[in-house]
Design a protein around this motif. Structure first.
Motif, PDB file in Angstrom:
ATOM      1  N   ASN A 226       0.795  -1.228   0.000  1.00 14.52           N
ATOM      2  CA  ASN A 226       0.000   0.000   0.000  1.00 14.52           C
ATOM      3  C   ASN A 226       0.829   1.281   0.000  1.00 14.52           C
ATOM      4  O   ASN A 226       0.261   2.374   0.057  1.00 14.52           O
TER       5      ASN A 226
ATOM      6  N   TRP B 200      -0.904   4.819  -1.361  1.00 10.51           N
ATOM      7  CA  TRP B 200      -1.086   6.064  -0.610  1.00 10.51           C
ATOM      8  C   TRP B 200      -0.295   7.222  -1.227  1.00 10.51           C
ATOM      9  O   TRP B 200      -0.702   8.382  -1.111  1.00 10.51           O
TER      10      TRP B 200
ATOM     11  N   ASN C 146       0.980   2.191   6.884  1.00  9.46           N
ATOM     12  CA  ASN C 146       0.393   2.450   5.563  1.00  9.46           C
ATOM     13  C   ASN C 146      -1.116   2.265   5.609  1.00  9.46           C
ATOM     14  O   ASN C 146      -1.689   1.353   4.999  1.00  9.46           O
TER      15      ASN C 146
ATOM     16  N   PRO D 124      -5.075   4.641   6.527  1.00  5.51           N
ATOM     17  CA  PRO D 124      -5.633   5.996   6.556  1.00  5.51           C
ATOM     18  C   PRO D 124      -5.180   6.753   7.804  1.00  5.51           C
ATOM     19  O   PRO D 124      -5.160   6.204   8.897  1.00  5.51           O
TER      20      PRO D 124
ATOM     21  N   CYS E 163       3.864  12.107   2.152  1.00  6.64           N
ATOM     22  CA  CYS E 163       2.765  11.237   2.576  1.00  6.64           C
ATOM     23  C   CYS E 163       3.253  10.378   3.741  1.00  6.64           C
ATOM     24  O   CYS E 163       3.988   9.400   3.537  1.00  6.64           O
TER      25      CYS E 163
ATOM     26  N   ASN F  30       1.756   8.252   5.411  1.00  2.00           N
ATOM     27  CA  ASN F  30       1.238   6.884   5.434  1.00  2.00           C
ATOM     28  C   ASN F  30       1.748   6.053   4.260  1.00  2.00           C
ATOM     29  O   ASN F  30       1.140   5.047   3.895  1.00  2.00           O
ATOM     30  N   SER F  31       2.849   6.473   3.679  1.00  2.72           N
ATOM     31  CA  SER F  31       3.516   5.679   2.650  1.00  2.72           C
ATOM     32  C   SER F  31       4.952   5.421   3.102  1.00  2.72           C
ATOM     33  O   SER F  31       5.820   6.290   2.967  1.00  2.72           O
TER      34      SER F  31
END
Length: 886
Positions: free
Chosen positions: A220, A224, A269, A271, A328, A330-331
């Motif tokens: 993911n 993301w 990774n 939300p 980002c 969450n990456s």
């Protein structure tokens, strides 16, 4: 939508949902929580939230579910439905990810139908053309490519490899791979040129991801990154966080195993409420570029070959084209780091310096310097963190250049509203893509339109370069909220590199002039914080001392720090103590101390209408003259009470407790030593307390780390154990006149019980705890935290230091033992207090007493009987000190 292996309760819930029996669903969820697997709890709750039209709850439930299982296709399908109401391109990405994870054929058909429907409407997202440069390191290249295959759908990417003349078996392996586009250079063309070759090989519409071959794509991570890239039309590039990366993109320590990093990625990774940070630049190890933006800005600048600063350069061009670079959070992508350049560190460092010069030479028309573009002021961030409120805050910054530091501030406080003022147009343009930035000439700036808007304002090394700093500050102060804080950074007026005959002439401020400037704009200094300390050779220190002695405007520690941060608060005019509290200060023969104290606090005490009575038993009138001098200047809140010099000290104390000589009735009385005062920050908390009804307001200076500035205690014994050590000081207690003093205070009974003539040193401690023991329950207001500070004049001093062993041994034990029975475990308070380093818990202090001839063998024989009750220092050590044994 079909599911697999549902248990009986889950099937019942699914059926109720299909029949739209939402009340039944809610009831089943509440009654059968333990029977429903957590992942399905999230799915069913999200379905209920969808039915209720509660989008916020939908997102929250989906996020909770993906934290449990980041590969659940049903949740990605629901996430797509959520985004369909906001952003169809992000919805498309979610459906694509759902299809990737789905292995139920019936559901795959349904998901594909949704994707096809969007495509027919003209809604889609370009692939990511993942460009990887290969130069030897076959194992790493192979692992990188395999990780892409495992974690990303074919529809989301194409893999492009440019080999820069590898000499190992890399080319042979790469030629066997059917799903990559390959270009083999006959010589090493460097990173920028090789990336440009790869970009040209990608499909015309593909976005471009520059990915180092020493990376591992995690599940993911690409998803993301693409979600961030299509958050809105302003985003031009997105970058990942990692374990080995600069620029504030590292989120876990380096040196762990791949398995540990994959475990971290599974939790990361997912939300996030605030996943994005706007950056001046992103590191090119994993950089996703929107193709339409790349075509506007141009490809990588090959002047930076073989590599370094090409990522800074492309990111700067993205910003100047009106787009944003977005990190980002969450990456997460694993980065092993510097496997090519890092082989020869010296060569790498030389290349870094060379390309940095090329970068600033290229952009010199923008007035870019390493200070305003690259410098990250973590010291300022740490200071702002110390004074940051617990809740979300509005912050204005002034003079932060391109905003590199602001991106770190944004990451640290994602819920804050951050703004900036910058005087240089190009710097403001760059900063504006990180936080909202206004380009303005500070000498012309007016703060009226933003009056009272900000909790904090940071002015960074800017006032020195304005024509009229006072006028500029006045306009900035207008923008502060009533209790807002102003942080001003400025260089030392002189530090040791500038010591010469014309010392300080090229720098405007030192702490003294800054304090005067702030007073003129009605700001009160809370704190001085020196940063970037210098190592000063001994010979230079002597020179500093000489220069500082010749120049009274300078202090020696002005030379120790490169820069000062002044933290100030806006002065309050709405606080009026009036009859809420009176300060009583006994004094005797120390007019210089009173003068010094009043210089620090007279102005704020007058502004807050805080009455102060000086009980003076001096044999001359020097102290009276000091008070009268202030009264003549309009300080009508200062009062002088003459006390007979022959009056016993205990009687003088009692006169104050009985408020003799006080001209009106007050609600509270603060008994304060002559050498003490407090600043505005403490007075504000005091005022909140004395507006309420408590038996005692106690300044709990023993707990400066407390986050709870005002708390209530209703148990005398709890108060004794929390605050007994600091209750020994007369300065910490503010008494309710009606409930603690006056008619409630039986002096005769008190005298008889505590034999005050022999134990007057703990009068205040005994009064507090005796009176509280009679309240059922007592109401004690505790003021704690770093806002609570009592200051001491450097001209005042304690008179009992040389007698402290007997005072804290014999008298302290006796005082505690005579306290009412409601106070338990007294031995704990006795020892904890007396063992404080400045009392009886420091060996150096005891050695000094021995040196003075106080702690002698004879004295040791007297005190050894109680020593272990009052100190953690072993008796055998005390004996060695007393007998002078090394």
């Amino acid at each position: 939508m079909a599911t697999i292996e549902l248990n009986a309760v889950e099937k019942q819930l699914q059926e109720a949902l299909l029949n739209q029996e939402y009340e039944q669903v809610q009831m089943l969820l509440e009654k059968n929580e333990s029977s429903i697997r957590p992942i399905y709890q999230s799915i069913f709750k999200a379905s209920l939230a969808f039915a209720a039209g509660n989008a916020e709850q939908v997102w929250r439930n989906i996020a909770e579910g993906l934290q449990i299982d980041g590969n659940n296709y049903e949740l990605y399908m629901m996430l797509g439905d959520y985004y369909a109401g906001y952003n169809l391109q992000q919805a498309y990405l979610c459906y694509e990810n759902a299809l990737f994870y789905c292995n139920v054929e019936e559901d795959r058909t349904q998901i594909q139908a949704v994707i096809d429907n969007l495509t027919e409407q003209g809604i889609s997202v370009p692939k990511a053309g993942i460009v990887i440069l290969s130069y030897n390191l076959l194992d790493m290249t192979r692992d990188c490519i395999e990780s892409i295959r495992k974690t990303t759908p074919d529809s989301a990417r194409e893999i492009i490899v440019v080999d820069n003349a590898s000499k190992d078996k890399s080319v042979a392996w790469l030629k066997q791979q059917k799903d990559i586009k390959l270009l083999c250079n006959e010589e090493n063309c460097g990173f920028p040129m090789g990336c440009n070759q790869g970009i040209r090989m990608a499909e015309k519409e593909s976005d471009i991801m520059l990915l180092n071959n020493d990376t591992i794509m995690t599940p993911n991570a690409l998803f993301w990154l693409r979600m961030g890239l299509y958050e809105n039309d302003q985003v031009g590039s997105t970058g990942s966080v990692s374990n080995y990366v600069a620029n504030g993109q590292a989120v876990i320590e380096n040196g762990k195993t791949e398995g540990e990093y994959l475990t971290f990625a599974a939790k990361n990774n997912v939300p996030m409420e605030t996943p994005y940070v706007h950056k001046a630049s992103l590191v090119g190890f994993a950089l996703l570029l929107k193709r339409c933006v790349l075509e506007k800005t141009g490809y990588l600048d090959e002047r930076f070959s073989p590599g370094n600063f090409e990522d800074n350069d492309i990111c700067l061009r993205i910003i100047l084209s009106g787009y944003r670079n977005v990190l980002c959070k969450n990456s997460f992508i694993i980065h092993w780091g510097s496997k090519s350049f890092g082989k020869v560190p010296q060569k790498y460092n030389t290349l870094l310096e060379t390309n940095q010069k090329k970068f600033f030479d290229k952009w010199k028309l923008l007035d870019l310097t390493s200070e305003n573009y690259l410098e990250i002021r973590m010291d300022l961030l740490d200071i702002m963190t110390k004074y940051h409120a617990q809740s979300s805050t509005n912050i204005m910054t002034v003079g932060m250049g391109c905003g590199t530091t602001l991106s770190y501030l944004q990451a640290r406080f994602p819920h804050d509203q951050i703004f900036a003022i910058e005087q240089q147009p190009y710097l403001a343009q760059i900063s504006n893509q990180i936080v909202d930035t206004v380009c303005a000439n500070l000498d012309e700036w007016k703060g009226d339109d933003l009056a009272g808007a900000f909790d904090m304002i940071l002015v960074n090394e800017t006032l020195e370069f304005t024509k009229n700093p006072e006028t500029v500050l006045k306009e900035l102060v207008k923008m502060l909220k009533q209790d807002g804080k102003l942080l001003i950074g400025f260089f030392n007026r002189a530090f040791y590199e500038r010591i010469d005959e014309n010392i300080g002439q090229d720098i405007l401020f030192d702490r003294n002039s800054m304090q005067k400037l702030l007073a003129n704009v009605k700001m009160t200094v809370d704190d001085w914080m020196g940063i970037q300390p210098l190592e000063i050779p001994e010979q230079e220190q002597k020179r500093i001392q000489k220069v500082a002695a010749q120049n009274p405007m300078l202090r020696q520690d002005d030379f120790v720090a490169m820069q000062w941060i002044c933290i100030a608060e806006r002065q309050r005019d709405d606080i009026k103590f009036g009859d809420k509290m009176v300060v009583c200060m006994p004094t005797c023969g120390h007019p210089n101390v009173i003068e010094d104290v009043l210089q620090h606090c007279a102005e704020v005490y007058k502004r807050y209408a805080l009455d102060v009575y000086f009980y003076d038993s001096s044999k001359d009138e020097e102290t009276k003259k000091v008070i009268e001098n202030y009264q003549a200047k309009g300080y009508d809140n200062l009062y002088y009470v003459a006390v007979d010099p022959e009056m016993p000290v205990i009687d003088k104390f009692e006169n104050i407790y009985l408020l003799k000589g006080i001209q009106k009735k007050y609600k509270y009385m603060w008994y304060l030593r002559e050498r003490c005062w407090c600043e505005e920050k403490t007075l504000k908390l005091m005022y909140q307390a004395v507006c309420e009804d408590y038996d005692l307001v106690f300044m709990d200076v023993g707990h400066p780390e407390s986050k709870e500035e005002i708390s209530i205690c209703n148990n005398a014994n709890e108060f004794y154990h929390r605050c007994g050590d600091y209750a020994t000081s007369m300065d910490t207690a503010i008494y309710n006149v009606d409930t603690m003093l006056g008619n409630q205070f039986d002096l005769a009974e008190f005298h008889g019980k505590y034999c005050l003539n022999q134990r007057r040193g703990f009068l205040f401690f005994l009064v507090i705890l005796e009176q509280l023991s009679k309240k059922i329950p007592p109401t004690i207001c505790l003021l704690a935290g770093n806002q609570v500070t009592i200051y001491h004049s450097v001209l005042g001093h304690s008179s009992w230091g040389d007698r402290r062993i007997w005072i804290w041994g014999k008298n302290w034990i006796g005082a505690n033992e005579k306290l009412p029975v409601c106070y338990k475990n007294k031995e704990e308070v006795i020892k904890r207090t007396a063992s404080l380093p400045w009392i009886l818990g420091d060996k150096d202090g005891l050695i000094e007493l021995h040196r003075k001839g106080i702690l002698t063998p004879e004295y040791y024989e007297e005190i050894k009987i109680f020593w272990e009750q009052v100190s953690d220092i072993p008796l055998v050590v005390l004996k060695k000190i007393a007998y002078g044994i090394n």
